[in-house]
Scaffold this motif. Structure first.
Motif, mmCIF file in Angstrom:
data_model
loop_
_atom_site.group_PDB
_atom_site.id
_atom_site.type_symbol
_atom_site.label_atom_id
_atom_site.label_comp_id
_atom_site.label_asym_id
_atom_site.label_seq_id
_atom_site.Cartn_x
_atom_site.Cartn_y
_atom_site.Cartn_z
ATOM 1 N N SER A 1 1.035 -1.450 0.128
ATOM 2 C CA SER A 1 0.183 -0.028 -0.185
ATOM 3 C C SER A 1 0.468 1.278 0.222
ATOM 4 O O SER A 1 0.564 2.496 -0.736
ATOM 5 N N THR A 2 2.171 1.374 0.760
ATOM 6 C CA THR A 2 3.262 2.585 0.848
ATOM 7 C C THR A 2 3.394 2.866 -0.196
ATOM 8 O O THR A 2 3.773 3.769 -0.668
ATOM 9 N N SER B 1 9.907 4.917 -4.551
ATOM 10 C CA SER B 1 11.066 4.235 -4.238
ATOM 11 C C SER B 1 11.064 3.360 -3.947
ATOM 12 O O SER B 1 9.657 3.351 -3.407
ATOM 13 N N PRO B 2 11.697 1.714 -4.068
ATOM 14 C CA PRO B 2 11.364 0.377 -3.938
ATOM 15 C C PRO B 2 10.950 0.902 -1.925
ATOM 16 O O PRO B 2 10.986 1.390 -1.703
ATOM 17 N N ALA B 3 10.142 0.075 -1.743
ATOM 18 C CA ALA B 3 9.046 -0.375 -0.346
ATOM 19 C C ALA B 3 10.668 -1.571 -0.618
ATOM 20 O O ALA B 3 10.127 -2.802 -1.298
ATOM 21 N N VAL B 4 10.903 -2.235 0.668
ATOM 22 C CA VAL B 4 11.663 -3.673 1.022
ATOM 23 C C VAL B 4 11.524 -4.435 1.634
ATOM 24 O O VAL B 4 11.070 -4.294 2.971
ATOM 25 N N THR B 5 10.886 -6.076 1.351
ATOM 26 C CA THR B 5 10.216 -6.676 2.816
ATOM 27 C C THR B 5 11.572 -7.670 2.490
ATOM 28 O O THR B 5 11.986 -8.736 1.556
ATOM 29 N N ARG C 1 13.736 -0.912 -14.975
ATOM 30 C CA ARG C 1 13.525 0.187 -14.192
ATOM 31 C C ARG C 1 12.409 0.370 -15.597
ATOM 32 O O ARG C 1 11.329 0.613 -15.885
ATOM 33 N N LEU C 2 13.190 -0.095 -16.882
ATOM 34 C CA LEU C 2 11.887 -0.050 -18.224
ATOM 35 C C LEU C 2 11.220 -1.189 -18.409
ATOM 36 O O LEU C 2 9.991 -1.023 -19.058
ATOM 37 N N LEU C 3 11.299 -2.263 -17.902
ATOM 38 C CA LEU C 3 9.780 -3.049 -17.229
ATOM 39 C C LEU C 3 9.620 -2.653 -16.182
ATOM 40 O O LEU C 3 7.881 -3.142 -16.331
ATOM 41 N N VAL C 4 9.811 -2.273 -15.318
ATOM 42 C CA VAL C 4 8.782 -1.895 -14.254
ATOM 43 C C VAL C 4 7.654 -0.477 -14.842
ATOM 44 O O VAL C 4 6.922 -0.497 -14.368
ATOM 45 N N GLY C 5 8.079 -0.043 -16.265
ATOM 46 C CA GLY C 5 7.816 1.610 -16.240
ATOM 47 C C GLY C 5 7.557 2.837 -15.609
ATOM 48 O O GLY C 5 8.151 2.787 -14.368
ATOM 49 N N VAL C 6 5.605 3.021 -15.689
ATOM 50 C CA VAL C 6 5.350 3.579 -14.833
ATOM 51 C C VAL C 6 4.554 3.120 -13.398
ATOM 52 O O VAL C 6 4.255 3.346 -12.662
ATOM 53 N N GLY C 7 4.882 1.435 -13.557
ATOM 54 C CA GLY C 7 4.884 1.190 -12.107
ATOM 55 C C GLY C 7 2.601 0.957 -11.478
ATOM 56 O O GLY C 7 2.442 1.240 -13.058
ATOM 57 N N PRO C 8 2.331 0.571 -10.754
ATOM 58 C CA PRO C 8 3.528 0.011 -9.868
ATOM 59 C C PRO C 8 3.526 -1.578 -9.801
ATOM 60 O O PRO C 8 2.982 -1.968 -10.565
ATOM 61 N N ALA C 9 4.818 -1.790 -9.331
ATOM 62 C CA ALA C 9 5.695 -3.611 -9.604
ATOM 63 C C ALA C 9 5.581 -3.998 -8.558
ATOM 64 O O ALA C 9 5.940 -3.274 -7.331
ATOM 65 N N LEU D 1 12.192 4.668 -8.735
ATOM 66 C CA LEU D 1 11.655 3.052 -8.984
ATOM 67 C C LEU D 1 10.168 2.785 -8.067
ATOM 68 O O LEU D 1 10.594 2.271 -7.065
ATOM 69 N N PRO D 2 9.396 2.790 -8.652
ATOM 70 C CA PRO D 2 7.707 2.486 -7.749
ATOM 71 C C PRO D 2 7.489 0.905 -7.751
ATOM 72 O O PRO D 2 6.453 0.652 -8.684
ATOM 73 N N ALA D 3 8.158 0.260 -6.185
ATOM 74 C CA ALA D 3 7.945 -1.181 -6.948
ATOM 75 C C ALA D 3 8.227 -1.488 -5.610
ATOM 76 O O ALA D 3 8.436 -0.733 -4.158
ATOM 77 N N LEU D 4 7.643 -2.601 -5.394
ATOM 78 C CA LEU D 4 7.590 -3.412 -3.831
ATOM 79 C C LEU D 4 8.653 -4.103 -4.051
ATOM 80 O O LEU D 4 8.967 -5.650 -4.895
ATOM 81 N N LEU D 5 9.776 -4.402 -3.432
ATOM 82 C CA LEU D 5 10.562 -6.137 -3.583
ATOM 83 C C LEU D 5 10.660 -6.464 -2.262
ATOM 84 O O LEU D 5 11.037 -6.223 -1.499
ATOM 85 N N VAL D 6 10.485 -7.840 -2.919
ATOM 86 C CA VAL D 6 10.209 -8.936 -1.723
ATOM 87 C C VAL D 6 11.056 -10.126 -1.896
ATOM 88 O O VAL D 6 11.412 -10.039 -3.221
ATOM 89 N N VAL D 7 12.431 -9.863 -0.722
ATOM 90 C CA VAL D 7 14.038 -11.278 -1.266
ATOM 91 C C VAL D 7 13.619 -11.563 -0.172
ATOM 92 O O VAL D 7 13.605 -11.918 1.275
ATOM 93 N N ALA D 8 13.341 -13.172 -0.554
ATOM 94 C CA ALA D 8 13.327 -14.078 0.082
ATOM 95 C C ALA D 8 14.836 -15.264 0.066
ATOM 96 O O ALA D 8 15.172 -15.474 -0.870
ATOM 97 N N SER D 9 14.853 -15.256 1.552
ATOM 98 C CA SER D 9 16.513 -15.956 1.184
ATOM 99 C C SER D 9 16.396 -16.842 3.167
ATOM 100 O O SER D 9 16.066 -16.762 3.670
#
Length: 348
Positions: free
Chosen positions: A21-22, A30-34, A125-133, A160-168
């Motif tokens: 939602s952010t 800017s990206p939100a990171v989880t 960036r080109l793939l995301v475009g205007v987002g949100p992604a 970069l209007p995106a939510l970055l979700v990283v699993a590790s």
């Protein structure tokens, strides 16, 4: 009804939804990171898939990738993303794009590392475009160094209007432990980053899953405790155990041998418990605990022991406090774990 696979993960799902939602609701640029960490089979991928499936509004773009475990190469994550997309129209040098996509006809001569990293960021960036992604990075612990650098760059990329979700998995399980540790530290250090560490399910959550699978009435406490003990509370191990013994009844989960592929320390670590090993119980408390192990209600325990229901209730309350348990089922599990002498043997 909560999907079986998401039992015990409702809070994490809600937190991922808030992170989205952010980005989607406030026009954040800017990206939100989880960052989601946890051992093998603990449900990281299931959580990510369920979260992405439930995002509202729907993402304009979802980019997801993982490492090639058996044949790793630079920029594996981005190569996985590009492998399922038509990238011919992207405004990028064709030779650089071919190299990033790990195309077999890519030229041997490549760009300098810094230039290639900038091109990789530009590609996203080109793939995301205007987002949100949504950008999903699976199995960060298996990624090559170039991909780790790219993920960290994306986490702090402006506009970069995106939510970055990283699993590790934990860095100790990584191909390059030190690099993974540093990457995770940098990702978690991003302003507003959300960190989720998934542990094994608790015995009460295992009981909830068994109830959903086998019927509306809760299964006996001893069965829940035994299944929890056998699977270590690992969602993958539990799902596999249920699948192997589907249609055979609850007792098969306890009595039949574990499937060979589940008999590994990686999947079945010893379940963690906060219960003290030296709780001092009275004789009557041991009797009541034996009734809990047998799956009895307070009324049934009172009848079996020849005492009042109120007295049983007091003993159960004392047992929960002394064993550090949050529920009757966890108290029963405590007795099973510690092989408490006399548990289940009613006194005359």
């Amino acid at each position: 009804m909560i999907p079986v696979s998401m039992v015990g993960r409702v809070g994490e799902l809600a937190e991922l939804d808030r992170a989205w939602s952010t980005v989607a609701g406030t026009g954040r640029s800017s990206p939100a990171v989880t960052v989601i960490t946890g051992a093998a089979g603990v449900g990281k991928s299931l959580l990510v898939a369920a979260a992405v499936e439930g995002l509202d509004p729907r993402p304009a773009m979802i980019l997801t990738g993982a490492a090639r475990v058996h044949d790793p190469a630079p920029y594996d994550w981005l190569a996985a993303v590009l492998s399922v997309r038509d990238v011919g129209a992207l405004d990028l040098p064709p030779d650089a794009l071919a190299w990033l996509a790990q195309h077999p006809t890519a030229p041997r001569e490549r760009y300098a590392p810094g230039t290639l990293l900038r091109l990789a960021v530009r590609t996203v960036r080109l793939l995301v475009g205007v987002g949100p992604a949504v950008l999903v990075v699976e199995d960060l612990h298996d990624l090559d160094p170039a991909s780790l650098n790219l993920v960290v760059e994306l986490a702090t990329a402006p506009q970069l209007p995106a939510l970055l979700v990283v699993a590790s998995r934990p860095p100790a399980d990584a191909v390059a432990p030190d690099l993974t540790r540093r990457a995770l530290a940098r990702l978690c250090g991003v302003r507003g980053a959300v960190r989720q560490h998934l542990g094994p399910l608790g015995v009460a959550e295992v009981a909830e899953i068994l109830t959903q699978v086998y019927g509306d009435s809760p299964p006996p406490g001893r069965v829940c405790a035994a299944v929890w003990q056998r699977t270590g509370g690992n969602p993958y191990a539990l799902t596999e155990l249920l699948a192997v013994h589907a249609g055979r009844g609850l007792e098969a989960l306890v009595r039949e041998p574990l499937p060979e592929h589940l008999r590994t320390p990686e999947l079945l670590p010893a379940p963690r418990t906060a219960t003290p090993p030296d709780a001092e119980l009275t004789g009557r408390e041991v009797d009541v605990l034996g009734c809990l192990v047998a799956g009895m209600s307070n009324k049934q325990a009172a009848r079996a022991l020849g005492i009042s229901v109120r007295t049983v209730t007091v003993h159960v309350s004392n047992l929960l406090r002394k064993t550090g348990s949050a529920s009757r089922t966890e108290a029963a599990l405590w007795a099973v774990q510690h092989r408490l002498p006399g548990a289940g043997q009613l006194r005359g």
